[in-house]
Write a protein that holds these residues in place. Structure first.
Motif, mmCIF file in Angstrom:
data_model
loop_
_atom_site.group_PDB
_atom_site.id
_atom_site.type_symbol
_atom_site.label_atom_id
_atom_site.label_comp_id
_atom_site.label_asym_id
_atom_site.label_seq_id
_atom_site.Cartn_x
_atom_site.Cartn_y
_atom_site.Cartn_z
ATOM 1 N N VAL A 126 -11.309 1.105 1.378
ATOM 2 C CA VAL A 126 -10.491 1.782 0.371
ATOM 3 C C VAL A 126 -10.097 3.170 0.864
ATOM 4 O O VAL A 126 -8.945 3.592 0.712
ATOM 5 C CB VAL A 126 -11.260 1.878 -0.960
ATOM 6 N N LYS A 127 -11.042 3.904 1.460
ATOM 7 C CA LYS A 127 -10.738 5.248 1.948
ATOM 8 C C LYS A 127 -9.701 5.212 3.067
ATOM 9 O O LYS A 127 -8.763 6.014 3.076
ATOM 10 C CB LYS A 127 -12.017 5.924 2.449
ATOM 11 N N SER A 130 -6.329 4.365 1.528
ATOM 12 C CA SER A 130 -5.848 5.468 0.699
ATOM 13 C C SER A 130 -5.370 6.639 1.552
ATOM 14 O O SER A 130 -4.312 7.228 1.283
ATOM 15 C CB SER A 130 -6.964 5.914 -0.248
ATOM 16 N N ASP A 131 -6.125 6.972 2.602
ATOM 17 C CA ASP A 131 -5.713 8.063 3.488
ATOM 18 C C ASP A 131 -4.435 7.710 4.238
ATOM 19 O O ASP A 131 -3.559 8.567 4.430
ATOM 20 C CB ASP A 131 -6.828 8.370 4.482
ATOM 21 N N ARG A 133 -2.062 5.662 3.224
ATOM 22 C CA ARG A 133 -0.954 5.752 2.271
ATOM 23 C C ARG A 133 -0.559 7.210 2.041
ATOM 24 O O ARG A 133 0.637 7.536 1.991
ATOM 25 C CB ARG A 133 -1.341 5.100 0.946
ATOM 26 N N HIS A 134 -1.546 8.081 1.920
ATOM 27 C CA HIS A 134 -1.247 9.501 1.716
ATOM 28 C C HIS A 134 -0.459 10.065 2.894
ATOM 29 O O HIS A 134 0.506 10.830 2.700
ATOM 30 C CB HIS A 134 -2.557 10.272 1.539
ATOM 31 N N GLU A 207 -0.188 0.260 -1.873
ATOM 32 C CA GLU A 207 -0.616 0.467 -3.263
ATOM 33 C C GLU A 207 -1.029 -0.847 -3.915
ATOM 34 O O GLU A 207 -2.003 -0.898 -4.664
ATOM 35 C CB GLU A 207 0.504 1.131 -4.060
ATOM 36 N N LEU A 210 -4.413 -1.711 -2.485
ATOM 37 C CA LEU A 210 -5.436 -0.868 -3.097
ATOM 38 C C LEU A 210 -5.737 -1.302 -4.527
ATOM 39 O O LEU A 210 -6.889 -1.252 -4.970
ATOM 40 C CB LEU A 210 -4.988 0.597 -3.081
ATOM 41 N N LEU A 230 -4.550 4.819 -7.872
ATOM 42 C CA LEU A 230 -4.628 5.731 -6.732
ATOM 43 C C LEU A 230 -5.751 6.749 -6.913
ATOM 44 O O LEU A 230 -6.477 7.066 -5.963
ATOM 45 C CB LEU A 230 -3.283 6.446 -6.552
ATOM 46 N N ALA A 233 -8.991 4.955 -6.325
ATOM 47 C CA ALA A 233 -9.170 4.694 -4.891
ATOM 48 C C ALA A 233 -9.642 5.952 -4.163
ATOM 49 O O ALA A 233 -10.507 5.893 -3.272
ATOM 50 C CB ALA A 233 -7.860 4.186 -4.288
ATOM 51 N N MET A 234 -9.086 7.100 -4.521
ATOM 52 C CA MET A 234 -9.513 8.360 -3.911
ATOM 53 C C MET A 234 -10.997 8.618 -4.191
ATOM 54 O O MET A 234 -11.751 9.013 -3.307
ATOM 55 C CB MET A 234 -8.655 9.505 -4.453
#
Length: 365
Positions: A126-127, A130-131, A133-134, A207, A210, A230, A233-234
């Motif tokens: 997940v991390k 998420s990273d 995607r960011h 997304e 996630l 989101l 997920a963070m």
């Protein structure tokens, strides 16, 4: 108990062993490979009871921690600030790899409640997603800014809706208008528009991925009002297991919602904590702001605090702390419920994790 402090680098790791009184027992430098990690484990075998301490920089020590944990050793993480304080109070002046490694070991002796390392679980996936995607969102934002300047040069009267460059319909309409234009600026604008569409496709796909992971790993977390996919997920990725925190207060200190005491005498005072994990703090802030808009119980709580004399900013900080406690409880609930045999995503992530990280250490020749 013998504590072995490790100063980790890209190519080598320096190990220094100290006893429970802080006296130096030995020193060793190994290469930063699986074979070097095996040599470190063999060297540590000369002492009956061993605990490893590493500086908390997981981009550098992740493989080392993995191999030490697979060998059955306990590994704690020492914050850089604690290591620096131990180095300043040491007898030997200066800075070198052995001095730093000894400082890590001494800091581990002085601090009894350091974070304990564990093998990566499904939340690391997940991390990473998420990273990633960011990073893509940041790249798209920068690209959209350049694209808007080129569009303004081509047609000053062209109005592009706010956040419109993340919508396929707007991208397709702009592509049709740029198709008949000649010149270098129009060509660059077309290239940027194509890249913007590619990034949007990737971001939306991440997304969706996630969403599936978070719904399976953190259903209780996702049910908290104001906390979306989101944000959840963070929190999941950065927390990396709520069970490693001894209480909700320790978790609040981790995410920066616990205030810092700054009082002396009879009047108790605290100040805002600007430290902690800012990613989790951001997710909690977004959830708090959403609740103040009428989604969840946060608005009633904030109004009550404002009526009692608090400012809106102070009330929002208190709401963030309350949300931190609720998030911590939800994370613990989901971790207990997420058994590999019960949930498909947990089982798949756990199987991949086991296949990657739990292979036996190579046998020395």
């Amino acid at each position: 108990m013998t504590v072995i402090g490790i100063d980790a680098h890209k190519r080598t790791h320096t190990l220094v062993a100290v006893d429970d009184l802080g006296r130096k027992l030995g020193e060793r430098t190994v290469v930063a490979t699986d074979e070097g990690h095996l040599r470190a484990v063999e060297w540590a075998g000369q002492w009956p009871q061993v605990s490893f301490a590493v500086e908390d920089c997981r981009h550098m020590t992740r493989r080392l921690e993995r191999d030490l944990l697979r060998a059955g050793h306990r590994v704690v993480r020492v914050h850089t600030r604690l290591m620096a304080a131990a180095r300043r109070s040491g007898r030997q002046r200066g800075k070198s790899d052995p001095i730093d490694a000894e400082a890590v070991a001494l800091a581990a002796l002085r601090e009894p409640d350091l974070p304990v390392a564990h093998l990566d679980g499904p939340t690391r996936q997940v991390k990473l997603l998420s990273d990633h995607r960011h990073d893509l969102v940041v790249e798209r934002t920068k690209l959209c800014g350049r694209l808007r300047w080129h569009l303004h040069e081509l047609d000053p009267e062209l109005q592009v809706p706010s956040r419109g460059l993340r919508r396929y319909r707007v991208i397709d309409e702009l592509a049709a208008r740029l198709a008949d234009l000649d010149g270098t600026v129009a060509r660059i604008a077309r290239d940027l528009l194509v890249r913007c569409r590619e990034l949007t496709v990737q971001i939306n796909a991440l997304e969706r991925e996630l969403r599936d992971l978070v719904e399976d790993l953190g259903p209780t977390l996702l049910a908290i009002p104001g906390l979306g996919v989101l944000g959840a997920a963070m929190i999941l990725g950065e927390t990396a297991g709520a069970a490693r925190f001894k209480s909700k207060h320790a978790y609040a200190r981790f995410n920066g919602t616990a205030p810092i005491p700054v009082w002396s005498g009879n009047k108790v005072r605290v100040r805002l904590n600007r430290g902690g994990n800012r990613t989790v703090n951001t997710a909690l802030h977004m959830a708090a702001v959403t609740q103040t808009r009428g989604i969840g119980p946060g608005k009633e709580y904030v109004d009550k605090l404002i009526n009692s004399g608090k400012t809106k900013t102070e009330a929002l900080r208190l709401l963030r702390r309350r949300l931190s406690d609720r998030v911590f409880t939800a994370l613990l609930t989901d971790e207990r419920a997420c058994q590999p045999t019960d949930r498909p995503a947990c089982a798949a992530a756990s199987s991949a994790h086991t296949a990657t990280h739990l292979q036996p250490l190579p046998v020395a020749a």
